[in-house]
Write a protein that holds these residues in place. Structure first.
Motif, mmCIF file in Angstrom:
data_model
loop_
_atom_site.group_PDB
_atom_site.id
_atom_site.type_symbol
_atom_site.label_atom_id
_atom_site.label_comp_id
_atom_site.label_asym_id
_atom_site.label_seq_id
_atom_site.Cartn_x
_atom_site.Cartn_y
_atom_site.Cartn_z
ATOM 1 N N ALA A 117 11.020 8.703 -10.724
ATOM 2 C CA ALA A 117 10.142 7.902 -9.847
ATOM 3 C C ALA A 117 8.694 8.255 -10.144
ATOM 4 O O ALA A 117 8.387 9.375 -10.558
ATOM 5 N N MET A 118 7.817 7.302 -9.918
ATOM 6 C CA MET A 118 6.389 7.507 -10.196
ATOM 7 C C MET A 118 5.556 6.936 -9.056
ATOM 8 O O MET A 118 5.858 5.858 -8.541
ATOM 9 N N THR A 119 4.532 7.685 -8.654
ATOM 10 C CA THR A 119 3.579 7.153 -7.670
ATOM 11 C C THR A 119 2.337 6.667 -8.398
ATOM 12 O O THR A 119 1.828 7.359 -9.287
ATOM 13 N N CYS A 120 1.863 5.511 -8.023
ATOM 14 C CA CYS A 120 0.635 4.947 -8.589
ATOM 15 C C CYS A 120 -0.372 4.778 -7.455
ATOM 16 O O CYS A 120 -0.342 3.770 -6.726
ATOM 17 N N ILE A 121 -1.218 5.778 -7.300
ATOM 18 C CA ILE A 121 -2.195 5.759 -6.209
ATOM 19 C C ILE A 121 -3.529 6.271 -6.716
ATOM 20 O O ILE A 121 -3.589 7.103 -7.624
ATOM 21 N N VAL A 156 11.827 3.961 -10.401
ATOM 22 C CA VAL A 156 11.207 3.552 -9.137
ATOM 23 C C VAL A 156 9.693 3.735 -9.231
ATOM 24 O O VAL A 156 9.212 4.739 -9.758
ATOM 25 N N ILE A 157 8.951 2.759 -8.701
ATOM 26 C CA ILE A 157 7.489 2.881 -8.580
ATOM 27 C C ILE A 157 7.128 2.796 -7.104
ATOM 28 O O ILE A 157 7.559 1.881 -6.397
ATOM 29 N N ILE A 158 6.353 3.765 -6.647
ATOM 30 C CA ILE A 158 5.807 3.729 -5.286
ATOM 31 C C ILE A 158 4.295 3.661 -5.434
ATOM 32 O O ILE A 158 3.688 4.537 -6.072
ATOM 33 N N ALA A 159 3.682 2.628 -4.882
ATOM 34 C CA ALA A 159 2.268 2.385 -5.169
ATOM 35 C C ALA A 159 1.524 1.813 -3.981
ATOM 36 O O ALA A 159 2.124 1.247 -3.056
ATOM 37 N N THR A 160 0.223 1.978 -4.023
ATOM 38 C CA THR A 160 -0.644 1.278 -3.077
ATOM 39 C C THR A 160 -0.954 -0.096 -3.679
ATOM 40 O O THR A 160 -0.952 -0.253 -4.911
ATOM 41 N N PRO A 161 -1.227 -1.106 -2.843
ATOM 42 C CA PRO A 161 -1.373 -2.469 -3.373
ATOM 43 C C PRO A 161 -2.517 -2.631 -4.368
ATOM 44 O O PRO A 161 -2.377 -3.337 -5.368
ATOM 45 N N ARG A 185 -3.825 -0.390 -6.449
ATOM 46 C CA ARG A 185 -3.558 0.240 -7.747
ATOM 47 C C ARG A 185 -2.538 -0.561 -8.563
ATOM 48 O O ARG A 185 -2.743 -0.812 -9.754
ATOM 49 N N ILE A 186 -1.425 -0.996 -7.961
ATOM 50 C CA ILE A 186 -0.415 -1.744 -8.714
ATOM 51 C C ILE A 186 -0.952 -3.105 -9.130
ATOM 52 O O ILE A 186 -0.676 -3.593 -10.231
ATOM 53 N N ASP A 187 -1.784 -3.708 -8.288
ATOM 54 C CA ASP A 187 -2.434 -4.984 -8.619
ATOM 55 C C ASP A 187 -3.309 -4.812 -9.864
ATOM 56 O O ASP A 187 -3.248 -5.616 -10.807
ATOM 57 N N ASP A 188 -4.090 -3.740 -9.901
ATOM 58 C CA ASP A 188 -4.985 -3.464 -11.029
ATOM 59 C C ASP A 188 -4.188 -3.178 -12.299
ATOM 60 O O ASP A 188 -4.534 -3.651 -13.391
ATOM 61 N N LEU A 189 -3.116 -2.423 -12.178
ATOM 62 C CA LEU A 189 -2.293 -2.083 -13.350
ATOM 63 C C LEU A 189 -1.656 -3.322 -13.970
ATOM 64 O O LEU A 189 -1.619 -3.463 -15.199
ATOM 65 N N ILE A 190 -1.160 -4.222 -13.126
ATOM 66 C CA ILE A 190 -0.526 -5.447 -13.643
ATOM 67 C C ILE A 190 -1.548 -6.299 -14.395
ATOM 68 O O ILE A 190 -1.253 -6.861 -15.458
#
Length: 582
Positions: free
Chosen positions: A113-117, A137-142, A144-149
């Motif tokens: 699992a990875m956190t993206c924050i 599994v990815i656990i992220a704040t909106p 950060r994940i928005d920026d990564l995509i």
């Protein structure tokens, strides 16, 4: 068994959970019975359906979505793909969800699992990790994940395997302005995925998101029967104390001293207040006081929460609304004290919800002044936030000596600076209350001296709110502020360097003005003449532009008048052309 727990066991679920998960629940987590929200939510997920769940804070929502998501991940068998994503509104909640998840993944084989924050790793590091490896599994704040995509086409491609999306604390995500980011995330995930939307409240924004991201979802609203219209669990005891502004700190210190063996969270309005009262309480209560607020970096915030959680005995955590929702402090919180009512009314419930979680009991105590009580703040909470009746709490307390509070600042000039920032920040936050008819600026200014006394200020800070106003109940200290010293040598050196830079800058400015003044009379006159000439040129240019504009407008008006005459038949077409051409 409390009313938050149901009578149904995890082993009785139909469809049943994966045996490995049941084993971890029973042998490692020691969980036998489900909470009510888990009883109603997990079976729907296991039947491969979307879920929209509304449940009071502390009701076990995290396991309600993690268990079916893990079941689906294990059942699919295939690895090297992103199985599910959890989107959380804050870094703290994302890290907490990750900790709960890892208690299961550590017992399962080779799942990651990875956190993206933000604030923990740089976005470039997250992007490289996701492009070179594939967490399950990815656990992220909106954000950060928005920026990564948006930055990574490789991640976009990997998202096509996602089987489940969980949006946790959806109302908070939307309240802080991430609706656009959530919709973008949804647009980059497979349409055949399963989606779970979890929220403490189902407001208009959440219902709009339901239409955009969920397919024929099953709605679950879990509340105790006796409290169907209330937003807090039955195990949470809600209390209030009416306290004069002058005595709020004395009352708080008295309460904390009597709860030395308990875990207590104290909420203030601002980060500056937390910095200052952290120092004051450390001197007055004589047991661990820890601070956590949004101005500290992510590593320090996580460290503070961990320190508070891991302490075997009593401890106090002073914080702001940063930790008012979603975060579940393992080991539990015995008491929540709201030193100041929150500026945003829904945060009252979220603050209170840090205690009495997962079937445990807890108490929430809010301090209100006589003025706030008279303006029916409790009635407002009852109607607006559905908290039910609150019980008044009264306790004898010793009034603190003002000089004893001031000692914190006298011993360390840094604490004096904290106090000078904390008081104006409190005044600004109080004025920003959304319930302005209850929290009135007029009443605040009327009691400003009493508040200053309670803070233990050495001197009243300069504030626009006090300009040309008199106040009572407070007198500046006779202490010469210039004689105060910094206790920490490194801070002392840093401040001395800043002061040196400030004096150097000021002296340069004085020298520049002096040189300007001492210029030869002829040079000064030439400079003045040059400026006057420049102003004259600008004025002339302005006049010419205005004259040209006036001329153009006159010609336009003349042409308009001629055309009107032609329209009325007063002149011929030939006369019209002659007049327009001349």
């Amino acid at each position: 068994m409390t009313s938050t727990l149901s009578s149904k066991k995890f082993s009785e679920l139909k469809p049943s959970l994966n045996p490995k998960l049941l084993s971890i629940l029973a042998e490692v987590e020691k969980f036998e019975f489900m909470t009510t929200v888990q009883e109603y939510t997990i079976p729907i997920f296991l039947q491969n359906k979307d879920v929209m769940c509304e449940a009071v804070t502390g009701s076990g929502k995290t396991l309600a979505f993690l268990l079916p998501a893990l079941h689906k991940m294990i059942s699919s068998g295939s690895k090297e793909k992103i199985s599910f994503i959890v989107v959380s509104p804050t870094r703290e909640l994302a890290q907490q969800t990750h900790r709960v998840l890892m208690r299961f993944l550590d017992k399962l084989e080779s799942y990651t699992a990875m956190t993206c924050i933000g604030g923990v790793t740089k976005i470039q590091e997250d992007m490289e990790t996701l492009e070179t490896s594939t967490p399950d599994v990815i656990i992220a704040t909106p954000g950060r994940i928005d920026d990564l995509i948006k930055r990574s086409d490789i991640l976009k491609a990997k998202l096509k395997t996602v089987e489940m999306l969980i949006i946790d604390e959806a109302d908070q995500i939307l309240d802080i302005g991430f609706e656009k980011a959530i919709n973008f995330i949804l647009s980059n995930l497979p349409k055949q995925r399963r989606t779970g939307l979890f929220s403490a409240t189902l407001n208009e924004n959440v219902l709009r998101l339901k239409k955009a991201g969920l397919r024929n979802p099953h709605s679950v609203s879990v509340k105790e029967k006796a409290r169907e219209n209330l937003s807090t669990p039955q195990e949470l005891k809600l209390l209030f104390s009416v306290v004069e502004p002058r005595h709020k700190l004395s009352y708080l210190v008295s309460l904390l001293k009597k709860r030395r063996t308990s875990k207590t969270v104290v909420y203030f309005l601002t980060s500056d207040q937390v910095d200052y009262f952290h120092q004051v309480l450390r001197q007055l209560v004589n047991y661990p006081v820890i601070k956590c607020h949004g101005k500290k970096n992510q590593k320090l915030r996580s460290k503070a929460v961990k320190e508070f959680t891991d302490r075997p005995g009593g401890a106090v955590l002073v914080t702001t609304d940063l930790l008012c929702r979603g975060v579940d402090i393992s080991g539990g919180v015995d008491y929540v004290i709201q030193f100041d009512p929150p500026t945003f009314a829904p945060n009252f419930v979220h603050r209170a919800g840090r205690t009495a979680r997962a079937g445990q009991t807890g108490e929430n105590l809010v301090f209100i002044t006589p003025s706030e009580h008279e303006q029916n703040y409790l009635e407002f909470l009852k109607l607006n936030q559905k908290v039910g009746d609150m019980e008044e709490f009264k306790e004898e307390f010793e009034i603190l000596d003002l000089e004893k509070v001031r000692q914190t600042q006298l011993k360390d000039k840094r604490n004096f600076e904290y106090a000078q920032r904390a008081f104006p920040s409190f005044v600004c936050a109080y004025k920003a209350h959304e319930c302005k008819y209850i929290f009135r600026e007029k009443e605040l200014i009327k009691s400003i001296g009493d508040y200053a006394h309670m803070f233990g200020l050495l001197k009243m800070p300069r504030m626009a709110e006090l300009k040309n106003k008199e106040y009572t109940g407070f007198t500046n200290s006779d202490v010469d502020i210039g004689t105060l010293e910094y206790k920490d040598k490194s801070v002392r050196v840093q401040r001395a360097m800043k002061e040196e830079e400030r004096l150097e800058k000021r002296n340069k400015e004085i020298e520049r003005k002096k040189k300007e003044k001492n210029k030869a009379w002829s040079d000064q006159k030439a400079a003045k003449d040059k400026k006057a000439e420049k102003r004259a040129r600008k004025a002339k240019k302005k006049e010419l532009i205005a004259a040209d504009f006036e001329k153009d407008m006159k010609e336009l008006n003349d042409d308009y008048q001629v055309m009107k005459k032609r329209k009325k038949g007063l002149i011929t077409e030939e006369e019209l052309e002659d007049k327009l051409c001349c």
